[in-house]
Motif scaffolding. Structure first.
Motif, PDB file in Angstrom:
ATOM      1  N   LEU C  75       0.831  -1.247  -0.202  1.00 25.46           N
ATOM      2  CA  LEU C  75      -0.019   0.029  -0.008  1.00 25.46           C
ATOM      3  C   LEU C  75       0.855   1.352  -0.049  1.00 25.46           C
ATOM      4  CD1 LEU C  75      -3.007   1.048   0.020  1.00 25.46           C
ATOM      5  CD2 LEU C  75      -2.573   1.120   2.387  1.00 25.46           C
ATOM      6  N   VAL C  76       2.063   1.277   0.890  1.00 22.05           N
ATOM      7  CA  VAL C  76       2.784   2.568   0.701  1.00 22.05           C
ATOM      8  C   VAL C  76       3.395   2.746  -0.515  1.00 22.05           C
ATOM      9  CG1 VAL C  76       2.857   2.577   3.243  1.00 22.05           C
ATOM     10  CG2 VAL C  76       4.696   1.503   1.989  1.00 22.05           C
ATOM     11  N   GLN C  77       3.924   1.493  -1.059  1.00 24.01           N
ATOM     12  CA  GLN C  77       4.556   1.629  -2.284  1.00 24.01           C
ATOM     13  C   GLN C  77       3.682   2.225  -3.484  1.00 24.01           C
ATOM     14  OE1 GLN C  77       7.765  -1.633  -3.483  1.00 24.01           O
ATOM     15  NE2 GLN C  77       6.362  -2.518  -1.880  1.00 24.01           N
ATOM     16  N   LEU C  78       2.474   1.804  -3.461  1.00 20.42           N
ATOM     17  CA  LEU C  78       1.425   2.119  -4.498  1.00 20.42           C
ATOM     18  C   LEU C  78       1.167   3.644  -4.201  1.00 20.42           C
ATOM     19  CD1 LEU C  78      -0.904   1.640  -6.362  1.00 20.42           C
ATOM     20  CD2 LEU C  78      -2.189   0.954  -4.580  1.00 20.42           C
ATOM     21  N   ALA C  79       1.000   4.041  -2.966  1.00 17.88           N
ATOM     22  CA  ALA C  79       0.694   5.500  -2.929  1.00 17.88           C
ATOM     23  C   ALA C  79       2.099   6.285  -3.168  1.00 17.88           C
ATOM     24  CB  ALA C  79       0.459   5.961  -1.100  1.00 17.88           C
ATOM     25  N   ASP C  80       3.290   5.863  -2.993  1.00 17.48           N
ATOM     26  CA  ASP C  80       4.383   6.575  -3.096  1.00 17.48           C
ATOM     27  C   ASP C  80       4.507   6.682  -4.721  1.00 17.48           C
ATOM     28  OD1 ASP C  80       6.902   7.609  -2.955  1.00 17.48           O
ATOM     29  OD2 ASP C  80       7.626   5.978  -2.876  1.00 17.48           O
ATOM     30  N   ARG C  81       4.190   5.656  -5.543  1.00 17.46           N
ATOM     31  CA  ARG C  81       4.453   5.793  -6.820  1.00 17.46           C
ATOM     32  C   ARG C  81       3.004   5.965  -7.640  1.00 17.46           C
ATOM     33  NH1 ARG C  81       9.267   3.004  -8.214  1.00 17.46           N
ATOM     34  NH2 ARG C  81      10.105   2.110  -6.276  1.00 17.46           N
ATOM     35  N   SER C  82       2.085   6.499  -7.044  1.00 19.12           N
ATOM     36  CA  SER C  82       0.830   7.189  -7.601  1.00 19.12           C
ATOM     37  C   SER C  82       0.681   8.492  -6.971  1.00 19.12           C
ATOM     38  CB  SER C  82      -0.162   6.325  -7.702  1.00 19.12           C
ATOM     39  OG  SER C  82      -0.609   5.767  -6.355  1.00 19.12           O
ATOM     40  N   GLY C  83       1.562   9.062  -6.541  1.00 15.05           N
ATOM     41  CA  GLY C  83       1.323  10.590  -5.862  1.00 15.05           C
ATOM     42  C   GLY C  83       0.217  10.697  -5.018  1.00 15.05           C
ATOM     43  N   ILE C  84       0.014   9.667  -4.294  1.00  8.63           N
ATOM     44  CA  ILE C  84      -0.997   9.839  -3.235  1.00  8.63           C
ATOM     45  C   ILE C  84      -0.279  10.095  -1.712  1.00  8.63           C
ATOM     46  CG2 ILE C  84      -2.836   8.460  -1.593  1.00  8.63           C
ATOM     47  CD1 ILE C  84      -3.668   9.111  -4.669  1.00  8.63           C
ATOM     48  N   ASP C  85      -0.774  11.140  -0.976  1.00  8.01           N
ATOM     49  CA  ASP C  85      -0.316  11.501   0.318  1.00  8.01           C
ATOM     50  C   ASP C  85      -1.176  10.771   1.339  1.00  8.01           C
ATOM     51  OD1 ASP C  85      -0.406  12.758   2.880  1.00  8.01           O
ATOM     52  OD2 ASP C  85       0.380  14.630   2.114  1.00  8.01           O
ATOM     53  N   LEU C  86      -0.692   9.587   1.911  1.00  9.24           N
ATOM     54  CA  LEU C  86      -1.551   8.999   2.866  1.00  9.24           C
ATOM     55  C   LEU C  86      -1.993   9.685   3.781  1.00  9.24           C
ATOM     56  CD1 LEU C  86       0.836   5.749   3.052  1.00  9.24           C
ATOM     57  CD2 LEU C  86      -1.354   5.817   2.298  1.00  9.24           C
ATOM     58  N   GLU C  87      -1.639  10.458   4.498  1.00 11.03           N
ATOM     59  CA  GLU C  87      -1.994  11.242   5.652  1.00 11.03           C
ATOM     60  C   GLU C  87      -3.360  11.889   5.206  1.00 11.03           C
ATOM     61  OE1 GLU C  87       0.610  12.532   8.475  1.00 11.03           O
ATOM     62  OE2 GLU C  87      -1.047  12.843   9.867  1.00 11.03           O
ATOM     63  N   ALA C  88      -3.038  12.773   4.159  1.00  7.83           N
ATOM     64  CA  ALA C  88      -4.279  13.686   3.583  1.00  7.83           C
ATOM     65  C   ALA C  88      -5.500  12.680   3.064  1.00  7.83           C
ATOM     66  CB  ALA C  88      -3.482  14.511   2.425  1.00  7.83           C
ATOM     67  N   ALA C  89      -4.946  11.722   2.468  1.00 10.37           N
ATOM     68  CA  ALA C  89      -5.849  10.815   1.990  1.00 10.37           C
ATOM     69  C   ALA C  89      -6.948  10.160   3.163  1.00 10.37           C
ATOM     70  CB  ALA C  89      -5.344   9.592   1.241  1.00 10.37           C
ATOM     71  N   VAL C  90      -6.498   9.881   4.283  1.00 12.18           N
ATOM     72  CA  VAL C  90      -7.022   9.295   5.293  1.00 12.18           C
ATOM     73  C   VAL C  90      -8.005  10.589   5.786  1.00 12.18           C
ATOM     74  CG1 VAL C  90      -6.803   8.594   7.676  1.00 12.18           C
ATOM     75  CG2 VAL C  90      -5.719   7.523   5.902  1.00 12.18           C
ATOM     76  N   GLU C  91      -7.328  11.540   6.328  1.00 13.72           N
ATOM     77  CA  GLU C  91      -8.025  12.795   6.910  1.00 13.72           C
ATOM     78  C   GLU C  91      -9.375  13.105   5.975  1.00 13.72           C
ATOM     79  OE1 GLU C  91      -7.934  13.721   9.765  1.00 13.72           O
ATOM     80  OE2 GLU C  91      -5.948  12.755  10.234  1.00 13.72           O
ATOM     81  N   ARG C  92      -9.080  12.989   4.716  1.00 12.24           N
ATOM     82  CA  ARG C  92     -10.356  13.449   3.789  1.00 12.24           C
ATOM     83  C   ARG C  92     -11.442  12.224   3.716  1.00 12.24           C
ATOM     84  NH1 ARG C  92     -11.244  12.320  -1.395  1.00 12.24           N
ATOM     85  NH2 ARG C  92     -12.920  13.572  -2.442  1.00 12.24           N
ATOM     86  N   LYS C  93     -10.846  11.202   4.044  1.00 15.87           N
ATOM     87  CA  LYS C  93     -11.868   9.889   3.958  1.00 15.87           C
ATOM     88  C   LYS C  93     -12.524   9.706   5.339  1.00 15.87           C
ATOM     89  CE  LYS C  93     -13.522   6.968   1.362  1.00 15.87           C
ATOM     90  NZ  LYS C  93     -14.602   5.979   2.301  1.00 15.87           N
ATOM     91  N   LEU C  94     -12.046  10.299   6.241  1.00 14.37           N
ATOM     92  CA  LEU C  94     -12.607  10.132   7.774  1.00 14.37           C
ATOM     93  C   LEU C  94     -13.747  11.344   7.698  1.00 14.37           C
ATOM     94  CD1 LEU C  94      -9.370  10.064   9.803  1.00 14.37           C
ATOM     95  CD2 LEU C  94     -11.360   8.251  10.085  1.00 14.37           C
TER      96      LEU C  94
END
Lengths: 107, 107, 107, 107
Positions: C75-94
Motif C-alpha cells: 500500500l505505501v509503495q502504491l501510494a508513493d508511486r501514484s502520488g497519493i499523500d497517505l495522511e491527507a487521503a485518510v483525513e479526507r476519507k474520515l
C-alpha cells in the motif's frame, strides 16, 4: 460441461469429508475471492504481452488451469448453496449488459 | 450450460464493441477478482447464518445472481483467451483434490 | 510508524534489486489485492468467534502479522508511486465517512 | 502518520455507531480485500503506462486516494482487533524479505 453434474459431484465430495458445516455462502465467497487472487498472482508481474502468451509457458499454464478450476468449483458450490441458477443468472446478466453497453453504430 | 457457446457469445459481444484490445488475460484476471470481491461484499457483514439464508432476501439474492454471472463470464473469457480447456482443467483438479484429501475411513 | 521513512526504505530495497520496472501502480494494485486475499485466507474456514481469538494461535498469528505487513508495504509503495499523500487521503476519507454515517442520536 | 492514533479514532468512530459486533477480524479481512479490489478496479483496463500516469487524471486520482484510505483504515482496524503490532510486523517482514531476496552483487 454440465455444471449441475459438477455441483452434484462436489456435494458428494464435501459430504464424504464432513465439510458441510464449512460450506456456507459467506465462507465460499471468501474462498472464491482467494482463488481468483491466486489466479491473478500468476499475471501480476507480467506485461500484458507476456500475459497473452501464457499458453507458451507449460508450467505457468498448468498452474493457471488449476486456479481456473478452483474458481469454477467454488463458484458452482456457492451458487448451489445459495439457490442461484447459474444459467438463468447468466442469461439475465447478458441482457442487462446488452442494454447497458449498446453496440456502436456500424459504418 | 454450454460454456463453449457462452465463450462464443462473449467473443461476439466484445468484438462488436471493439473491446478486444482490453481483454488480455492479465486484465481479465483483474476483472475476475474484482467481481469475486463484489460478490463477497454482499456477505461481509452478515453472520454465517444470515449468509446461508440469502435466498430469502429477494434484492440481495438478485444482486448475488448478477455477481455470480459476472464471475462466470470473466472466467470463461479468461480461459478462452489463455488457451485453458475448462472441462479438462476441472477433471484434472478433481483428481488432484481426491488425492490430496482422501476421504476419511468409514466406520 | 513513519510511513514516509518506510516508503524511502522500500524504494531503496527495490532499486538495489532492479525491480523498478515492475512497480507501476497497476502491478502494485494487483499485488496489494493478492496479499489482502492471502490474509483473508487465514480466516476463511474459521467461525467469527475463532477469528476473534486468532491471537491465541501462535502460528496463525505470526502468519497474520506477515500478511498484514505485506499489505501495508504494497500500500505505501502504491501510494508513493501514484502520488497519493497517505495522511491527507485518510483525513479526507474520515471526513467523508463522518458525513455519510452520522452518529445516531444519544439517549 | 501515527497509526496508533488512527486506531484510537477508528475505535471511537465504531463505538459511537454501535458497529463493534461487526468488526471481528474475519469480517474486517473481507472488507480489506473488497477495498483492495475496488482500488484495483481503477487500474484494470489501463495500460501500465496509463496507470503510471494516474496522478494526471484528477478524478481518478481522487478516487484512488479514497480507496487507499479505505484499505489503510481497514488494515489498522484488523491489526488492532487481532493483536498485531503493525510496526513490529513490518520490521520482521523486512528482515525476512532481505533474507529471501538478497541484493544482486554490485559490479
Amino acid at each position: 460441461m454440465d455444471l449441475h453434474a459438477l455441483q452434484t459431484r462436489l456435494r458428494g465430495f464435501a459430504a464424504e469429508r464432513n465439510w458441510e458445516s464449512y460450506l456456507n455462502p459467506k465462507n465460499l465467497a471468501m474462498a472464491l475471492t482467494v482463488e481468483a487472487a491466486e489466479l491473478q498472482e500468476i499475471f501480476q508481474w507480467l506485461t500484458p504481452e507476456e500475459a497473452a502468451d501464457i499458453a507458451s509457458k507449460p508450467e505457468a499454464h498448468q498452474h493457471l488451469g488449476e486456479e481456473v478450476a478452483d474458481v469454477l468449483m467454488y463458484l458452482v458450490q456457492l451458487a448451489d448453496r445459495s439457490g442461484i441458477d447459474l444459467e438463468a443468472a447468466v442469461e439475465r446478466k447478458l441482457l442487462l449488459n446488452a442494454r447497458k453497453y449498446p453496440p456502436p453504430p456500424q459504418a
